[in-house]
Design an enzyme around this catalytic site. Structure first.
Site, short mmCIF file in Angstrom:
data_model
loop_
_atom_site.label_atom_id
_atom_site.label_comp_id
_atom_site.label_asym_id
_atom_site.label_seq_id
_atom_site.Cartn_x
_atom_site.Cartn_y
_atom_site.Cartn_z
N ASN A 122 0.85 -1.20 0.00
CA ASN A 122 0.00 0.00 0.00
C ASN A 122 0.88 1.25 0.00
OD1 ASN A 122 0.14 1.35 2.84
ND2 ASN A 122 -0.07 -0.84 3.30
N CYS B 208 -9.27 -4.18 0.04
CA CYS B 208 -8.59 -5.25 0.77
C CYS B 208 -8.24 -6.46 -0.10
CB CYS B 208 -9.41 -5.67 2.00
SG CYS B 208 -11.05 -6.34 1.64
N ASP C 202 -11.33 -0.52 21.75
CA ASP C 202 -10.86 -0.22 23.11
C ASP C 202 -10.01 -1.34 23.71
OD1 ASP C 202 -12.79 -2.08 23.55
OD2 ASP C 202 -14.16 -0.75 24.62
N ASP D 28 -16.48 0.24 19.23
CA ASP D 28 -16.22 -1.03 18.54
C ASP D 28 -17.14 -1.16 17.33
OD1 ASP D 28 -14.40 -1.59 20.47
OD2 ASP D 28 -15.68 -2.98 21.58
N HIS E 58 -13.56 -8.58 4.92
CA HIS E 58 -12.14 -8.23 4.88
C HIS E 58 -11.33 -9.41 4.34
CE1 HIS E 58 -8.65 -5.87 5.57
NE2 HIS E 58 -8.15 -6.65 6.53
N ASP F 92 -1.20 -8.48 6.78
CA ASP F 92 -2.31 -7.69 6.24
C ASP F 92 -1.77 -6.41 5.62
OD1 ASP F 92 -4.70 -6.44 5.64
OD2 ASP F 92 -5.62 -6.83 7.59
#
Length: 266
Positions: A128, A177, A208, A229, A235, A258
């Site tokens: 990327n 992705c 969190d 969240d 993905h 990833d």
């Protein structure tokens, strides 16, 4: 004569020079250049994969399927990895030399290229272009794609990598992705690291860091939009096969990588 390289040797381009010493005279001749890669067929290599069928699939197969869509409608889409096509190896090796790791300290970077987990992290960063490092693809998830390629239009890695090279290593627009994962699979297989794609539907994003996905409701059962969240509906990432001497034998095998640019996990 025979060259026997160590199983953990640094990958990359090598110059082969023959030097003959006779008395006080030294004769040298350049014999050529060769490329050393990771070797999943070599038992001493960190990427050694014992099963021949798996080597055929995760190293040598130039075609694959990427699953896309959502949990209620999953579609199989063909993808051409093309890791053995002309000039792809040169592009992949150049990618290592363009990374921020190499630019910061070339000697240390090159010395670590015998370690597949290090190379995997460098390639993950270079797929990327969102961190200004001449990366391959620029990500985009909203707005119009009319001035460049819609991510859903790509069906293989070769044209993307060739375009990146032809455009003087400017990020190709645009990727999402599954495109990042498809291109990274090509590069890692090209370098000899067994690699596959993983598609996931309903991915939890634990902002969190309490290892749970928290949802809040009022006394009447109405959902309250106060939790940070979230759950992604889709993905794709990669897994590469190598041992982890830094973590212990129980962690050997498939390792998650990833390349999609996202929030740092802290």
């Amino acid at each position: 004569f025979t060259i026997s390289s160590p199983a953990n040797a640094v990958i990359g381009r090598y110059n082969l020079i023959l030097q003959v010493t006779s008395g006080n005279k030294i004769f040298s001749r350049f014999l050529g250049q060769f490329v050393l890669l990771f070797n999943p067929w070599c038992p001493g290599d960190d990427v050694y994969m014992a099963n021949e069928n798996e080597r055929q699939e995760y190293v040598l197969n130039e075609n694959g399927i990427i699953f896309v869509g959502n949990a209620k409608y999953i579609e199989a889409r063909g993808w051409y990895y093309g890791q053995f096509q002309d000039h792809l190896l040169n592009i992949c090796l150049t990618m290592l030399d363009l990374s921020l790791y190499y630019r910061q300290d070339p000697a240390i970077d090159v010395s670590r290229r015998g370690d597949p987990k290090y190379v995997g992290r460098v390639i993950s960063s270079m797929i990327n272009g969102n961190d200004n490092d001449n990366g391959v693809l620029l990500g985009k998830w909203q707005g119009s794609f009319h001035s460049h390629e819609n991510p859903s239009r790509w069906d293989g890695s070769v044209v993307i990598l060739q375009k990146w090279c032809q455009d003087n290593y400017k990020p190709v627009q645009y990727g999402q992705c599954w495109v990042f994962a498809g291109v990274m699979c090509t590069v890692l297989r090209c370098l000899g690291i067994p690699t596959r794609l993983v598609s996931n539907f309903n991915s939890a994003h634990d902002v969190d860091r309490n290892l749970s996905i928290d949802k809040y409701y009022d006394s009447s059962g109405k959902s309250l939009n106060i939790g940070k969240d979230s759950t992604w509906d889709y993905h794709v990432w990669n897994e590469s096969w190598f041992i982890r001497p830094d973590l212990g034998t129980s962690y050997n095998g498939w390792q998650v990588l990833d390349a999609t640019p996202q929030e740092q996990s802290k």
